[in-house]
Scaffold this active site. Structure first.
Site, PDB file in Angstrom:
ATOM      1  N   ASP A  67     -10.064  -7.133   0.285  1.00  0.00           N
ATOM      2  CA  ASP A  67     -10.506  -6.029  -0.385  1.00  0.00           C
ATOM      3  C   ASP A  67     -10.503  -6.097  -2.018  1.00  0.00           C
ATOM      4  O   ASP A  67     -10.198  -7.201  -2.277  1.00  0.00           O
ATOM      5  CB  ASP A  67      -9.495  -4.854  -0.119  1.00  0.00           C
ATOM      6  CG  ASP A  67      -7.866  -5.712  -0.075  1.00  0.00           C
ATOM      7  OD1 ASP A  67      -7.866  -6.889  -0.681  1.00  0.00           O
ATOM      8  OD2 ASP A  67      -6.831  -4.948   0.316  1.00  0.00           O
ATOM      9  N   ASN A 136       3.575   1.193   3.660  1.00  0.00           N
ATOM     10  CA  ASN A 136       3.258   2.291   4.634  1.00  0.00           C
ATOM     11  C   ASN A 136       2.584   1.758   5.843  1.00  0.00           C
ATOM     12  O   ASN A 136       1.952   2.533   6.517  1.00  0.00           O
ATOM     13  CB  ASN A 136       2.368   3.170   3.625  1.00  0.00           C
ATOM     14  CG  ASN A 136       1.160   2.700   3.146  1.00  0.00           C
ATOM     15  OD1 ASN A 136       0.837   1.502   3.381  1.00  0.00           O
ATOM     16  ND2 ASN A 136       0.304   3.217   2.204  1.00  0.00           N
ATOM     17  N   HIS A 138      -0.103  -0.193   5.744  1.00  0.00           N
ATOM     18  CA  HIS A 138      -1.540  -0.525   5.599  1.00  0.00           C
ATOM     19  C   HIS A 138      -1.913  -2.089   5.815  1.00  0.00           C
ATOM     20  O   HIS A 138      -0.943  -2.893   5.475  1.00  0.00           O
ATOM     21  CB  HIS A 138      -2.013  -0.108   4.436  1.00  0.00           C
ATOM     22  CG  HIS A 138      -1.685  -0.700   2.840  1.00  0.00           C
ATOM     23  ND1 HIS A 138      -1.997  -0.211   1.907  1.00  0.00           N
ATOM     24  CD2 HIS A 138      -1.161  -1.913   2.784  1.00  0.00           C
ATOM     25  CE1 HIS A 138      -1.338  -0.996   0.841  1.00  0.00           C
ATOM     26  NE2 HIS A 138      -1.238  -2.013   1.690  1.00  0.00           N
ATOM     27  N   GLU A 143      -5.372   2.732   4.624  1.00  0.00           N
ATOM     28  CA  GLU A 143      -4.248   3.363   4.345  1.00  0.00           C
ATOM     29  C   GLU A 143      -3.822   4.368   5.572  1.00  0.00           C
ATOM     30  O   GLU A 143      -4.765   4.603   6.478  1.00  0.00           O
ATOM     31  CB  GLU A 143      -4.167   4.455   3.173  1.00  0.00           C
ATOM     32  CG  GLU A 143      -4.439   3.845   1.687  1.00  0.00           C
ATOM     33  CD  GLU A 143      -3.572   3.248   1.214  1.00  0.00           C
ATOM     34  OE1 GLU A 143      -2.407   2.554   2.115  1.00  0.00           O
ATOM     35  OE2 GLU A 143      -3.352   3.126   0.090  1.00  0.00           O
TER      36      GLU A 143
HETATM   37  P1  PGA Z   1       2.793  -7.422  -0.691  1.00  0.00           P
HETATM   38  O1  PGA Z   1       1.506  -6.646  -0.320  1.00  0.00           O
HETATM   39  O2  PGA Z   1       2.525  -8.917  -0.023  1.00  0.00           O
HETATM   40  O3  PGA Z   1       2.421  -7.525  -2.307  1.00  0.00           O
HETATM   41  O4  PGA Z   1       3.929  -6.757  -0.323  1.00  0.00           O
HETATM   42  C1  PGA Z   1       1.223  -6.559   1.009  1.00  0.00           C
HETATM   43  C2  PGA Z   1       0.107  -5.493   1.218  1.00  0.00           C
HETATM   44  O5  PGA Z   1       0.032  -4.282   0.524  1.00  0.00           O
HETATM   45  O6  PGA Z   1      -0.799  -5.518   2.040  1.00  0.00           O
END
Ligand code: PGA
Length: 236
Positions: A67, A136, A138, A143
């Site tokens: 992404d 959350n 994702h 999302e």
């Molecule tokens: P993080 O993010 O590794 O910084 O916790 C993970 C994500 O949002 O996919």
């Protein structure tokens, strides 16, 4: 689904790097799907060590990232292209022309998404996709929603994601509100998937994704129906 629980972040990073290294050794011209975020940083450090000590050769590897924020070009220090260059690509012998991150500066995200998926398919599909998981649930920037998304597409980021990522920007208002992300179909087509999650804050959502109902409100739960998924969770 294989669920590996370890104590330390270091163990998580070592196991994840070994899985990626095995993939590269088995198929030196493999296609890797790569992820940004804090969690994979340790894994990338371990991969850099393996490259520097001559154990691992990235010269034939192709990569596609999950992404990118809309509106940030690759020079922006919070863009995911910048992150990948700094955390991995600049330190291993990968050919940068074989690394791809969706463009956040497109004025036609739909076209960019379709072309991105086409390039992945033309390359032969992703052999191993690395994923983090959001607070959350994702994966990529897919999302929670009332349905599972398909191809690479434009998304509106949830307030909780904007809040979680504000730590990297000067103010919360600087966090882009939209992103372009591989969709669930793009992710699920990967031959193997490796998800890394670390910290107590990720425990509940990771367990929900692994053991809970398959529900688009917990996007990572769709991984339960993929035939080759490894989830590594570290308490630390
Ligand atoms: P993080 O993010 O590794 O910084 O916790 C993970 C994500 O949002 O996919």
């Amino acid at each position: 689904m294989k669920f590996i629980k370890v104590k330390t972040y270091e163990e998580l990073s070592k196991i994840a790097a070994d899985i990626i290294a095995d993939q590269i050794k088995e198929k030196p011209d493999c296609i890797l799907g790569l992820a940004t975020g804090s969690t994979p940083i340790g894994t990338y450090k371990e991969l850099i060590k393996k490259n520097k000590n001559g154990e691992l050769d990235f010269s034939h590897v192709t990569s596609f990232n999950l992404d990118e924020y809309i509106g940030l070009d690759g020079e922006h220090d919070q863009s995911y292209r910048y992150f990948m260059n700094n955390q991995l690509f600049n330190h291993v012998n990968i050919d940068k022309s074989k690394t791809s991150v969706p463009s956040g500066c497109t004025d036609d995200p739909e076209k960019e998404g379709a072309e991105y998926d086409k390039r992945i398919a033309e390359a032969g599909g992703i052999d191993l996709q690395l994923l983090g998981i959001g607070n959350n649930g994702h994966i990529g920037f897919n999302e929670p929603d009332s349905y599972f998304t398909g191809p690479t597409h434009l998304v509106k980021l949830e307030p909780s994601t904007i809040e979680a990522n504000a730590r990297f920007f000067e103010t919360i208002d600087d966090v882009p509100k939209q992103a372009i992300t591989m969709g669930m179909a793009s992710i699920m087509q990967a031959k193997k998937i490796l998800l890394v999650a670390s910290g107590k804050g990720k425990k509940e959502i990771t367990e929900k994704a692994v053991y809970g109902n398959i529900d688009p409100k917990v996007p990572a739960s769709i991984l339960q129906v993929h035939h080759d998924v490894t989830v590594i969770y570290s308490e630390e």
